[in-house]
Design a protein around this motif. Sequence first.
Motif, PDB file in Angstrom:
ATOM      1  N   THR A   1     -11.163 -28.993  28.638  1.00  0.00           N
ATOM      2  CA  THR A   1     -11.158 -30.010  29.694  1.00  0.00           C
ATOM      3  C   THR A   1     -10.528 -29.466  30.968  1.00  0.00           C
ATOM      4  O   THR A   1     -11.047 -29.672  32.072  1.00  0.00           O
ATOM      5  N   ALA A   2      -9.410 -28.768  30.825  1.00  0.00           N
ATOM      6  CA  ALA A   2      -8.757 -28.179  31.996  1.00  0.00           C
ATOM      7  C   ALA A   2      -9.648 -27.119  32.634  1.00  0.00           C
ATOM      8  O   ALA A   2      -9.768 -27.045  33.870  1.00  0.00           O
ATOM      9  N   ALA A   3     -10.288 -26.282  31.811  1.00  0.00           N
ATOM     10  CA  ALA A   3     -11.168 -25.234  32.341  1.00  0.00           C
ATOM     11  C   ALA A   3     -12.374 -25.839  33.050  1.00  0.00           C
ATOM     12  O   ALA A   3     -12.831 -25.314  34.075  1.00  0.00           O
ATOM     13  N   GLN A   4     -12.904 -26.930  32.521  1.00  0.00           N
ATOM     14  CA  GLN A   4     -14.030 -27.601  33.173  1.00  0.00           C
ATOM     15  C   GLN A   4     -13.629 -28.158  34.535  1.00  0.00           C
ATOM     16  O   GLN A   4     -14.408 -28.106  35.491  1.00  0.00           O
ATOM     17  N   LEU A   5     -12.425 -28.706  34.619  1.00  0.00           N
ATOM     18  CA  LEU A   5     -11.944 -29.231  35.894  1.00  0.00           C
ATOM     19  C   LEU A   5     -11.750 -28.093  36.905  1.00  0.00           C
ATOM     20  O   LEU A   5     -12.079 -28.236  38.086  1.00  0.00           O
ATOM     21  N   ILE A   6     -11.254 -26.949  36.418  1.00  0.00           N
ATOM     22  CA  ILE A   6     -11.132 -25.773  37.285  1.00  0.00           C
ATOM     23  C   ILE A   6     -12.507 -25.353  37.800  1.00  0.00           C
ATOM     24  O   ILE A   6     -12.704 -25.111  38.998  1.00  0.00           O
ATOM     25  N   ASP A   7     -13.485 -25.264  36.883  1.00  0.00           N
ATOM     26  CA  ASP A   7     -14.829 -24.844  37.259  1.00  0.00           C
ATOM     27  C   ASP A   7     -15.439 -25.802  38.279  1.00  0.00           C
ATOM     28  O   ASP A   7     -16.099 -25.375  39.241  1.00  0.00           O
ATOM     29  N   GLU A   8     -15.196 -27.091  38.082  1.00  0.00           N
ATOM     30  CA  GLU A   8     -15.715 -28.110  39.001  1.00  0.00           C
ATOM     31  C   GLU A   8     -15.141 -27.953  40.404  1.00  0.00           C
ATOM     32  O   GLU A   8     -15.811 -28.226  41.406  1.00  0.00           O
ATOM     33  N   ARG A   9     -13.895 -27.477  40.468  1.00  0.00           N
ATOM     34  CA  ARG A   9     -13.211 -27.377  41.756  1.00  0.00           C
ATOM     35  C   ARG A   9     -13.222 -25.965  42.347  1.00  0.00           C
ATOM     36  O   ARG A   9     -12.605 -25.725  43.382  1.00  0.00           O
ATOM     37  N   LEU A  10     -13.946 -25.050  41.712  1.00  0.00           N
ATOM     38  CA  LEU A  10     -14.004 -23.673  42.225  1.00  0.00           C
ATOM     39  C   LEU A  10     -14.515 -23.579  43.664  1.00  0.00           C
ATOM     40  O   LEU A  10     -14.065 -22.706  44.426  1.00  0.00           O
ATOM     41  N   PRO A  11     -15.449 -24.449  44.078  1.00  0.00           N
ATOM     42  CA  PRO A  11     -15.871 -24.365  45.486  1.00  0.00           C
ATOM     43  C   PRO A  11     -14.715 -24.501  46.480  1.00  0.00           C
ATOM     44  O   PRO A  11     -14.773 -23.950  47.583  1.00  0.00           O
ATOM     45  N   GLN A  12     -13.650 -25.197  46.074  1.00  0.00           N
ATOM     46  CA  GLN A  12     -12.461 -25.295  46.957  1.00  0.00           C
ATOM     47  C   GLN A  12     -11.853 -23.921  47.193  1.00  0.00           C
ATOM     48  O   GLN A  12     -11.407 -23.620  48.300  1.00  0.00           O
ATOM     49  N   LEU A  13     -11.846 -23.071  46.155  1.00  0.00           N
ATOM     50  CA  LEU A  13     -11.317 -21.726  46.308  1.00  0.00           C
ATOM     51  C   LEU A  13     -12.214 -20.891  47.198  1.00  0.00           C
ATOM     52  O   LEU A  13     -11.741 -20.109  48.021  1.00  0.00           O
TER      53      LEU A  13
END
Length: 322
Positions: free
Chosen positions: A307-319
């Motif tokens: 779940t945490a990794a999915q949230l990271i992946d979802e927000r990668l465009p911010q990086l």
Amino acid sequence: MRFISKEEISPLLDFPSLIDRLEQAFQGNYTIPQRHHHDYDNPNADRESTLLLMPAWEAGKHVGVKIVTVSPENGKHDLPAIQGLYLLMDGDTGTPKALCDAKTLTVKRTAAASALASRFLSAPDSKHLLMVGTGALAPELIKAHSAARPIEKVTLWGRTPEKAKQLAEELVADNALEHITFSIAENLESAVAEADIISCATLSQTPLISGKWLRPGQHLDLVGAYRPDMREADDDCILRSEVYVDTYAGATKECGDIRIPLEEGTLKLEEIRADLFELCKKEKTASRTAETITMFKSVGHALEDLTAAQLIDERLPQLNEA
């Protein structure tokens, strides 16, 4: 595939979002095989180390696996006890998408799971948190519990007072916690009696918290003591508390705080009130009153990592934008 560092993960996993996402995940449709837990000899240390392999997937979306080592004596090498990597892959093609620093992901999701449990189990007006332990999990647990309850005061206790003072200084400098006052506990018994929530994250092999110290209305959050021969709370804590766990499979087999009382007959399996799946799905509810003492034991679950990794992946465009 991109490597996501500690510095990049932290801002992507804010606790309000991660806690909410975990609550949704514990209601969802995921496949979580039993994790591999292997203790292995370390000739250069007095205690064994541990290898954990934790796979999970959501059909058609993501597959993930965490590879972690736990080396309890790493402090003498100036290294963290927990080290590892998390690999997130596309659930359709199997293509690797991201490789994450597992330590940062783990402390974030572990703290968020405790805060999620606190939503169900602690008194809604809990304002005073006692943090037992000064390791990597301590600051994250403080931030997570503060996201779930209106914490105004945090008391820190550690075996080494100097580390507790150093942690307090770091937390005072954190702008996100500027509404909280911090203090150092010299006596653990007195500190327990004064707190609304007691959160423990240690590698203790013998109980630190005595059930005789607890008072009605408190919530006890046990996060450390991850092996069958380790305990943070004694039998009186079990006898005086309503006991909850993150998962039955993990808590009843892997950690001494639950396994030992079960083996010795202090606790019966049917006396465990619920796990996070049942609480989040509302299959069971916590019947908290002003007299209730609740205890939550967390050993970690691969669903939390995914779940945490999915949230990271979802927000990668911010990086990428940064």
